[in-house]
Scaffold this active site. Structure first.
Site, short mmCIF file in Angstrom:
data_model
loop_
_atom_site.label_atom_id
_atom_site.label_comp_id
_atom_site.label_asym_id
_atom_site.label_seq_id
_atom_site.Cartn_x
_atom_site.Cartn_y
_atom_site.Cartn_z
N GLU A 1 -5.96 -12.71 -1.10
CA GLU A 1 -5.00 -13.37 -0.23
C GLU A 1 -5.81 -14.03 0.88
OE1 GLU A 1 -1.98 -10.72 1.29
OE2 GLU A 1 -1.20 -12.31 2.58
N ARG B 1 -10.56 2.04 -5.65
CA ARG B 1 -11.21 1.11 -4.74
C ARG B 1 -12.53 1.69 -4.25
NH1 ARG B 1 -8.86 -1.18 -0.11
NH2 ARG B 1 -7.27 -1.90 -1.52
N LYS C 1 -8.53 -4.59 7.44
CA LYS C 1 -8.58 -5.90 8.11
C LYS C 1 -8.19 -5.78 9.58
CE LYS C 1 -7.85 -8.86 4.17
NZ LYS C 1 -6.87 -9.26 3.19
P1 ATP Z 1 -7.80 -4.96 2.47
O1 ATP Z 1 -6.46 -4.36 2.67
O2 ATP Z 1 -8.87 -3.94 2.25
O3 ATP Z 1 -8.19 -5.95 3.49
P2 ATP Z 1 -6.47 -6.46 0.42
O4 ATP Z 1 -6.12 -5.80 -0.84
O5 ATP Z 1 -5.40 -6.65 1.39
O6 ATP Z 1 -7.74 -5.76 1.09
P3 ATP Z 1 -6.76 -8.91 -1.02
O7 ATP Z 1 -7.19 -10.25 -0.56
O8 ATP Z 1 -5.37 -8.76 -1.51
O9 ATP Z 1 -7.06 -7.91 0.17
O10 ATP Z 1 -7.76 -8.37 -2.12
C1 ATP Z 1 -8.20 -9.11 -3.24
C2 ATP Z 1 -8.60 -8.17 -4.31
O11 ATP Z 1 -9.65 -7.32 -3.86
C3 ATP Z 1 -7.46 -7.26 -4.74
O12 ATP Z 1 -7.41 -7.27 -6.15
C4 ATP Z 1 -7.83 -5.93 -4.21
O13 ATP Z 1 -7.36 -4.90 -5.01
C5 ATP Z 1 -9.36 -5.99 -4.19
N1 ATP Z 1 -9.92 -5.07 -3.22
C6 ATP Z 1 -9.68 -5.03 -1.89
N2 ATP Z 1 -10.32 -4.00 -1.32
C7 ATP Z 1 -11.03 -3.38 -2.32
C8 ATP Z 1 -11.90 -2.23 -2.38
N3 ATP Z 1 -12.19 -1.52 -1.28
N4 ATP Z 1 -12.44 -1.90 -3.57
C9 ATP Z 1 -12.16 -2.60 -4.67
N5 ATP Z 1 -11.34 -3.68 -4.69
C10 ATP Z 1 -10.77 -4.07 -3.53
MG MG Z 2 -3.87 -7.12 -1.06
#
Ligand code: ATP
Ligand code: MG
Length: 593
Positions: free
Chosen positions: A56, A291, A301
């Site tokens: 995102e 994760r 974030k």
């Molecule tokens: P965060 O909440 O940690 O900032 P998010 O999931 O909101 O991360 P996205 O931009 O939606 O941020 O993430 C893109 C992809 O990266 C998603 O498929 C998510 O599952 C993956 N992702 C995010 N954090 C991790 C992690 N710590 N380990 C593995 N994959 C991750």
């Molecule tokens: Mg997300």
């Protein structure tokens, strides 16, 4: 871990990648030809497996995202598939072009791209808004979705709870025609935010909360960074995601474990829409893995933003930050991150990976290839009293370590002269037992002898102290037949070997000694205040003396400063002829217990 699976994929390091449950599934699908012989909407043949990385665009990527990138792009690389980069940009308020740009940059920097013989596979969920709208209309018409006009509070109350079934909305029995009319008027902008939502009609008594008539469209009078003011209704993530996957012919939709409960809805949407003729079968399948959590790091974030906003760090790309822009500026290589992500494994249960594993991957990547250089970080003057004033002698050393093919031939050159800089810790007024570096004559015993690396053997003759008792200079005399690389050098057997730079020729440079941002391995565990866990010694700026050749270092050039660790010329603050160096990591793990 077993590595003897079929197809024996190789990775960037030409060693077989360790197997994991995702590889097992993909290999079985490839063998069975589950996604074989598919074509895209233009009739082009599709690869036998297609993954995607779906960020995102609402912030900077961090080390956790690197894991998801390496998993998705890495699998596609290893199985002759394709990985799309798709921006999941359905949240107009929080998203910006700036984030799209930095994400593209970070994925490329990590070593991946989204091009294949059929073109560039960079997508935006917002490009699907028309199709998403059309599919929502279809679901309403088919009696599979309805417009709900309850207040947000009623909707929440009627959703029930774990162990308590939900209650049907009074609007659930609305006719498809009435819902469709309302949906069109929602689109036309007749209503305010929150007045109506579109919900899938599934089961308000489902034990899985995400199946209790999840919302698929909501009203948001907001400007979108790509579609502008064209829309005032936006599709929900859980509705958009499976459809985007299907439109892009994704075969294996890989995400993190928190989406496990969403999978039934993912399957429901694709089942209903392929039933409606929107998608070819087989449709994509979602798989979840744990994760990545790294000790001494926070990745939320919100918390990262707090560190930036409160100026606890110097921006998103501060070398202490776990963002990919920060990690890059710190001096990590893409290869070391790929190695780290691979080693951290792909599993189905959450765990922690120790920070030392990330640092170890960098050392392992750079040790055989990083140019060596000399840096005196805590300078102390060494005067060779019997060296002729104003003269210099040329010295040289290999640029690369012994295992490197150019070890013998690629040399760096630097002069020695009467006055040098050495490390403060390389002299002791009163040596402790086993100290083999410089110490002065004591009683009738002569001072110690050491080799000045790549130069001469010297014997310590004394030292100067100021009125406050600080040692201001060390004195020695040299043996002019002891120069490294000359036959005479073999006559001198010394136990100490220290590094130095000529004071008149050294490059004076700012060096930033970075360390872990937090001193607690789990800075935000159990609701702790992560700011109390900050490591006060995570950044120290010093003026150091470096070997003269380092003045030509370009931003991002990486070195091993012998005895100190790996350093990089800062990509932001270095100027031509005057690099600033960041310590990426020390040579040895100072955090190991
Ligand atoms: P965060 O909440 O940690 O900032 P998010 O999931 O909101 O991360 P996205 O931009 O939606 O941020 O993430 C893109 C992809 O990266 C998603 O498929 C998510 O599952 C993956 N992702 C995010 N954090 C991790 C992690 N710590 N380990 C593995 N994959 C991750
Ligand atoms: Mg997300």
């Amino acid at each position: 871990m077993s590595t003897d699976h079929k197809n024996a994929p190789t990775n960037g390091h030409n060693i077989p990648a360790p197997s994991n449950f995702l590889r097992t599934i993909i290999e079985a699908d490839l063998t069975a030809g589950v996604y074989a012989n598919r074509q895209d909407s233009q009739g082009q043949p599709l690869p036998p497996m297609v993954t995607r990385f779906p960020p995102e665009p609402n912030g900077y990527l961090h080390i956790g995202h690197a894991k998801a990138i390496c998993v998705n792009f890495g699998l596609a690389r290893d199985y002759a598939g394709r990985c799309n980069l798709r921006f999941d940009d359905t949240n107009p308020e929080k998203e910006e072009q700036e984030y799209v740009d930095t994400i593209i940059d970070s994925v490329k920097w990590l070593g991946f791209d989204w091009n294949d013989s059929t073109g560039e596979h960079l997508y935006f969920a917002s490009n699907y808004f028309d199709k998403l709208y059309e599919m929502a209309e279809y679901l309403i018409t088919a009696g599979l979705a309805y417009v709900d006009s309850q207040s947000a509070a009623d909707m929440a109350a009627n959703r029930g709870n774990f162990g308590e079934v939900g209650k049907d909305s009074p609007f659930r029995t609305r006719s498809p025609a009435e819902s469709l009319d309302l949906f069109r008027r929602m689109k036309a902008g007749e209503f305010k935010d929150g007045e109506h939502v579109v919900r899938a009609k599934i089961d308000m008594a489902s034990p899985n909360m995400t199946m209790r008539d999840p919302a698929i469209y909501r009203i948001r009078h907001a400007h979108h960074h790509r579609t502008g003011d064209q829309w005032c209704i936006y599709p929900m993530y859980d509705f958009t995601h499976p459809i985007s996957d299907a439109l892009e012919n994704i075969s294996h939709s890989i995400c993190t474990l928190e989406f496990q409960d969403h999978r039934p809805f993912y399957d429901w949407i694709l089942d209903k829409l392929s039933g409606g003729g929107f998608f070819q079968k087989p449709v994509p399948h979602q798989y979840e893995f744990a994760r990545l959590n790294v000790t001494y790091v926070v990745t939320s974030k919100r918390k990262l933003r707090q560190l930036v906003d409160e100026k606890i760090v110097d921006g998103w790309d501060d070398p202490r930050m776990p963002t990919l822009v920060g990690i890059r500026r710190r001096g990590y290589t893409p290869e070391s991150l790929q190695l780290f992500c691979e080693r951290s494994g792909v599993t189905k249960s959450d765990g922690w990976i120790d920070m030392s594993s990330l640092e170890g991957a960098l050392r392992e990547d750079l040790d055989p290839k990083a140019p060596r250089a000399t840096a005196v970080l805590r300078p102390l003057k060494l005067v060779i009293d019997n060296f002729p004033e104003g003269e210099t002698v040329a010295c040289h050393a290999p640029i690369y370590p012994p295992a490197h093919p150019e070890h013998e031939t690629a040399l760096r050159h630097f002069p020695i002269s009467k006055t040098l800089w050495i490390e403060q810790e390389d002299f002791m007024e009163t040596p402790v037992k086993g100290y083999f570096r410089l110490f002065p004559p004591i009683d009738d015993k002569p001072g110690s002898r050491v080799r000045l690396r790549h130069g001469y053997v010297v014997e310590c003759t004394g030292f100067d102290k100021d009125a406050d008792g600080n040692i201001t200079a060390v004195h020695c005399s040299y043996f002019d037949d002891s120069k490294s690389g000359t036959p005479g050098s073999a006559n001198y057997k010394v136990k100490g070997n220290i590094h130095w730079v000529s004071a008149a020729h050294a490059l004076e440079a700012e060096v930033r000694l970075y360390d872990r941002l937090f001193s607690d391995p789990h800075p935000d565990a159990g609701g702790k205040d992560f700011k109390l866990a900050l490591n006060p010694n995570a950044k120290e700026c010093i003026t150091a003396y470096l070997e003269p050749g380092l003045s030509t270092a370009k931003p991002d050039d990486k070195f091993q400063f012998e005895r100190h660790g790996y350093f990089v010329a800062d990509r932001v603050d270095s100027v031509e002829g005057k690099p600033v160096f960041n310590r990426t990591v020390t040579l040895k793990d100072g955090w190991a217990k």
